[in-house]
Design an enzyme around this catalytic site. Sequence first.
Site, PDB file in Angstrom:
ATOM      1  N   THR A   1      20.868  33.694  -0.461  1.00 17.17           N
ATOM      2  CA  THR A   1      21.471  35.009  -0.257  1.00 17.17           C
ATOM      3  C   THR A   1      22.935  34.816   0.146  1.00 17.17           C
ATOM      4  O   THR A   1      23.456  33.693   0.172  1.00 17.17           O
ATOM      5  CB  THR A   1      20.736  35.773   0.854  1.00 17.17           C
ATOM      6  OG1 THR A   1      20.896  35.073   2.102  1.00 17.17           O
ATOM      7  CG2 THR A   1      19.248  35.886   0.543  1.00 17.17           C
TER       8      THR A   1
ATOM      9  N   LYS B   1      17.297  34.833  17.330  1.00  9.98           N
ATOM     10  CA  LYS B   1      16.013  34.754  16.646  1.00  9.98           C
ATOM     11  C   LYS B   1      14.921  34.250  17.585  1.00  9.98           C
ATOM     12  O   LYS B   1      13.752  34.644  17.476  1.00  9.98           O
ATOM     13  CB  LYS B   1      16.117  33.857  15.415  1.00  9.98           C
ATOM     14  CG  LYS B   1      17.033  34.431  14.328  1.00  9.98           C
ATOM     15  CD  LYS B   1      16.597  35.818  13.895  1.00  9.98           C
ATOM     16  CE  LYS B   1      17.439  36.372  12.758  1.00  9.98           C
ATOM     17  NZ  LYS B   1      16.960  37.698  12.294  1.00  9.98           N
TER      18      LYS B   1
ATOM     19  N   TYR C   1      23.109  32.954  16.677  1.00 10.54           N
ATOM     20  CA  TYR C   1      22.100  33.404  15.715  1.00 10.54           C
ATOM     21  C   TYR C   1      20.730  32.836  16.080  1.00 10.54           C
ATOM     22  O   TYR C   1      19.737  33.575  16.158  1.00 10.54           O
ATOM     23  CB  TYR C   1      22.502  32.967  14.309  1.00 10.54           C
ATOM     24  CG  TYR C   1      21.491  33.308  13.240  1.00 10.54           C
ATOM     25  CD1 TYR C   1      21.416  34.592  12.717  1.00 10.54           C
ATOM     26  CD2 TYR C   1      20.618  32.338  12.743  1.00 10.54           C
ATOM     27  CE1 TYR C   1      20.489  34.912  11.724  1.00 10.54           C
ATOM     28  CE2 TYR C   1      19.697  32.650  11.755  1.00 10.54           C
ATOM     29  CZ  TYR C   1      19.634  33.928  11.250  1.00 10.54           C
ATOM     30  OH  TYR C   1      18.720  34.237  10.277  1.00 10.54           O
TER      31      TYR C   1
ATOM     32  N   SER D   1      13.649  33.203  11.859  1.00  6.88           N
ATOM     33  CA  SER D   1      14.393  32.285  11.005  1.00  6.88           C
ATOM     34  C   SER D   1      13.870  30.859  11.127  1.00  6.88           C
ATOM     35  O   SER D   1      13.428  30.419  12.199  1.00  6.88           O
ATOM     36  CB  SER D   1      15.874  32.300  11.386  1.00  6.88           C
ATOM     37  OG  SER D   1      16.595  31.298  10.705  1.00  6.88           O
TER      38      SER D   1
END
Length: 253
Positions: free
Chosen positions: A193, A162, A158, A145
């Site tokens: 998204t 990553k 998160y 990411s």
Amino acid sequence: MSARFDVANRKVLYTGGAGGLGTETTLALLAAGAEVHVLDFDAEKIATLESRAPEGSIHRLHLHRIDLLDKPSLAGLLERLAADRPIDVVINNAASYPSKPFEDYSDAELAAVHGVNVEAAQLCTRAALPGMRAQNWGRILNVTSITLSGQWENLVPYVQSKGALLGLTRAWAREFGKWGVTVNAISPGAFPTDAEKIHPDPEGYNAMVLDRQAVKRRGNPMDIAAAVMFLASEEAGFITGQSLAVNGGWVME
């Protein structure tokens, strides 16, 4: 695009392959002649992907609805998938993406993000590796990411996960290269998204993204599909341990 890179007859294991960045890549792989096993949890997205698969390739699309936190079920499925013939390509893409201040996460929430984003990737890779080693060929792709650049807050678990995937990319590349297995990361930028729904001001966020990118358009899933198709192909056999940023020039490394 599907004709440029050779993935015909390759068996692909793709977590999150029915999601916002996954669907177009799955369709591109099918168009290029690959057999794709999609592991996803969202029943609606799975149904949509199935409806979009061309009739001529639907027999090569295998959809598995599974919770990646259910390790016994995941391990059992992976054992079955690896039993008939080797898995040639693993795409570790599925991710949990909660957003709130670090101190508000419970230990269970932190563990759940790591479980989906990292531990599931480890299980998938472990299941595929014996077959890859036996045939002296394999491709492992970890989706990381742009958030690793440190420009976002309230995404600690998160970003942490990553970062772990990037570390695994380099460590696996060093360890698996002697067996003809390459391991690379793809680092998407800010794509429109479902993940963007966490932002309270979508229009303002969109303007901010375009302002920071060198390329003045939003990324689309086909941009990711192109990167995946290349790194999964025969033609990318001398590239390993690398991170390919697909972000319109927001972050340049």
